[in-house]
Motif scaffolding. Sequence first.
Motif, PDB file in Angstrom:
ATOM      1  N   PRO A   8       0.816  -1.216   0.000  1.00 32.71           N
ATOM      2  CA  PRO A   8       0.000   0.000   0.000  1.00 32.71           C
ATOM      3  C   PRO A   8       0.851   1.268   0.000  1.00 32.71           C
ATOM      4  N   VAL A   9       0.240   2.340  -0.482  1.00 34.77           N
ATOM      5  CA  VAL A   9       0.805   3.685  -0.347  1.00 34.77           C
ATOM      6  C   VAL A   9       0.066   4.354   0.810  1.00 34.77           C
ATOM      7  N   LEU A  10       0.796   4.932   1.737  1.00 35.68           N
ATOM      8  CA  LEU A  10       0.172   5.558   2.904  1.00 35.68           C
ATOM      9  C   LEU A  10       0.513   7.041   2.939  1.00 35.68           C
ATOM     10  N   MET A  11      -0.496   7.864   2.800  1.00 32.54           N
ATOM     11  CA  MET A  11      -0.288   9.302   2.953  1.00 32.54           C
ATOM     12  C   MET A  11      -0.731   9.696   4.354  1.00 32.54           C
ATOM     13  N   LEU A  12       0.191  10.176   5.161  1.00 28.23           N
ATOM     14  CA  LEU A  12      -0.099  10.512   6.553  1.00 28.23           C
ATOM     15  C   LEU A  12      -0.305  12.018   6.687  1.00 28.23           C
ATOM     16  N   SER A  13      -1.425  12.414   7.278  1.00 29.13           N
ATOM     17  CA  SER A  13      -1.687  13.830   7.518  1.00 29.13           C
ATOM     18  C   SER A  13      -2.112  14.030   8.960  1.00 29.13           C
ATOM     19  N   ASP A  14      -1.508  15.025   9.574  1.00 33.44           N
ATOM     20  CA  ASP A  14      -1.768  15.359  10.980  1.00 33.44           C
ATOM     21  C   ASP A  14      -2.929  16.351  11.035  1.00 33.44           C
ATOM     22  N   LEU A  15      -4.053  15.907  11.556  1.00 35.25           N
ATOM     23  CA  LEU A  15      -5.225  16.783  11.564  1.00 35.25           C
ATOM     24  C   LEU A  15      -5.654  17.086  12.993  1.00 35.25           C
ATOM     25  N   ARG A  16      -6.279  18.255  13.159  1.00 33.65           N
ATOM     26  CA  ARG A  16      -6.784  18.638  14.481  1.00 33.65           C
ATOM     27  C   ARG A  16      -8.260  18.257  14.509  1.00 33.65           C
ATOM     28  N   VAL A  17      -8.565  17.240  15.309  1.00 32.98           N
ATOM     29  CA  VAL A  17      -9.912  16.673  15.328  1.00 32.98           C
ATOM     30  C   VAL A  17     -10.551  16.932  16.689  1.00 32.98           C
ATOM     31  N   ARG A  18     -11.803  17.351  16.663  1.00 35.00           N
ATOM     32  CA  ARG A  18     -12.541  17.487  17.921  1.00 35.00           C
ATOM     33  C   ARG A  18     -13.939  16.930  17.691  1.00 35.00           C
ATOM     34  N   GLY A  19     -14.362  16.031  18.583  1.00 40.30           N
ATOM     35  CA  GLY A  19     -15.684  15.422  18.450  1.00 40.30           C
ATOM     36  C   GLY A  19     -15.866  14.742  17.099  1.00 40.30           C
ATOM     37  N   GLY A  20     -14.805  14.125  16.592  1.00 38.84           N
ATOM     38  CA  GLY A  20     -14.903  13.403  15.332  1.00 38.84           C
ATOM     39  C   GLY A  20     -14.845  14.296  14.101  1.00 38.84           C
TER      40      GLY A  20
END
Length: 521
Positions: A173-185
Amino acid sequence: MRRRHFLAGAAALPLAACSLGRGHAAAEPAAAVPLGQVRRLVASRIDPLGGRCAYRTEGAAGVFHPQRLEARSGERVELELVNQLPQPTAFHWHGLLVPEAADGAGFAPLLPGESRRVSFTVRNRAGLYWLHPHAHGFTAEQAYAGLALPLRVRDAADDALAATLQLGAANQPVLMLSDLRVRGGLVQPYAPTATDCSLGWLGNRIRVNGATAPQFACAPGWLRLQVLNASNARGLLLALGDGAGLRRFQLIGSDGGLLAAPVATDRVFLHPAERVDLLVAIAPAESLELKSLAFDARVQVEGHAPVRPHAGRGDWPTLAAAELCVASDVARTRDALPDGAAMPIARFVAAPRADPRLPPLPARLSSLTDAPTWAETQAWPLRRTRLDWAEGEGFVIDGARFDLAEAGWRIPRGSRELWEVRASPIGMPHPMHLHGAGFRVLRRQGTQGPARALALHGSGRLASDLGVKDTVTVWPGETVWLATDFSLPAEREFAGAQRYLFHCHNLEHEDAMMMRLVTLT
Ligand code: C2O
Ligand code: CU
Ligand code: CU
């Protein structure tokens, strides 16, 4: 398009609901789309309230929101780029050697509603490259909004390796990782404070190809992971946990494709825009967890950069109706995890099939030649550059912020130069990226902390420095030497001066103009 939508059934509906309405084709989700089949590549909004965007591909096979693009080395690409965003954008092919006219480096962004035809040849070796926005001042917001696509390039040598290792599709697989700011889904819209604009916008979840904590089913045997860190600012220290501890793996490639030979390790740094190619043996019914280990990111910054939204912004709306780079607001940053925090990423579970015989790992992976020796590069022109934190100014290269009108560095095409990149001790890791040429990392000096602990040899290099690179992380107080080669293809499309860039790929630093013009004459 209507018929296609109808036939696609339920899968197309959720996206259709978020698309731009009548007159626009509904896009179907797709794992991979061949770049050669794309006729129109559209930067579009899919959720104006949440500020989410996506690249849509249109071609004879249909209209898609793909997880990645695929291409073959040597392939010719011809497509129309379309900007359906309410602000300028540019389509940059990170890592590909293309002429300035196709590089999309932000010198001539597409305004809202504009489109442009580009064509180029995929000249790079097999490897993982990527597409992302590059309109100066808008890059961070647009990339965070979801505009990023990995581009996997294959060639005969890569096919041969996959065949030797008996890799089925699920095992590479190719995995693109992104750091996201998540609140309540929900992904929080991009709304950086002045601190976020100085240090970079950090989140609290690593999404993998858009999904949180995904689990991938694979076959027992070799598992190959081609991983891109598409985060705005977060550095990762990748490792594979097997329950008992860390599993050793083979590093087989980096930014610009396969290494000459595998390197065994149990962790590897992956800073923004860097790529690694890993190989690990997974047993029947075994479960391996891909994660980022905690590390000391050595962030040391005194005072603030000024509260200074980008000059070009005044004329354009933000994607999610928020102010950018305004003074501190703790409520906005309370969800962000510090750089260097431990984070889960994904899990791989092998089928409970009889133990396969693991094909032996070839000692030689590719025909990549050795990097030039230190002695050899001493005869080359030396270019010294300095990364600094300037109070009241932010991060700068050689004391100055980028200016489109700057003279920058003029380098005769075909030259090879030794670059000495020195970072002040006050600062943070800077993933420095060069357009228009790959380079080899020769040496690190003055390294402290976790990067020093992971140095491979006397040269101070890390595993992630090996192979052909286009992005190299420079830690506070460090000096890094690079062997560069500014040969350009003889084709007509490269005739005349070609403008490229050297910049920090922490996207908030990039948008704050931690960048230098590189003109190949
Ligand atoms: Cu990935 Cu100049 O960028
Ligand atoms: Cu680039
Ligand atoms: Cu930086």
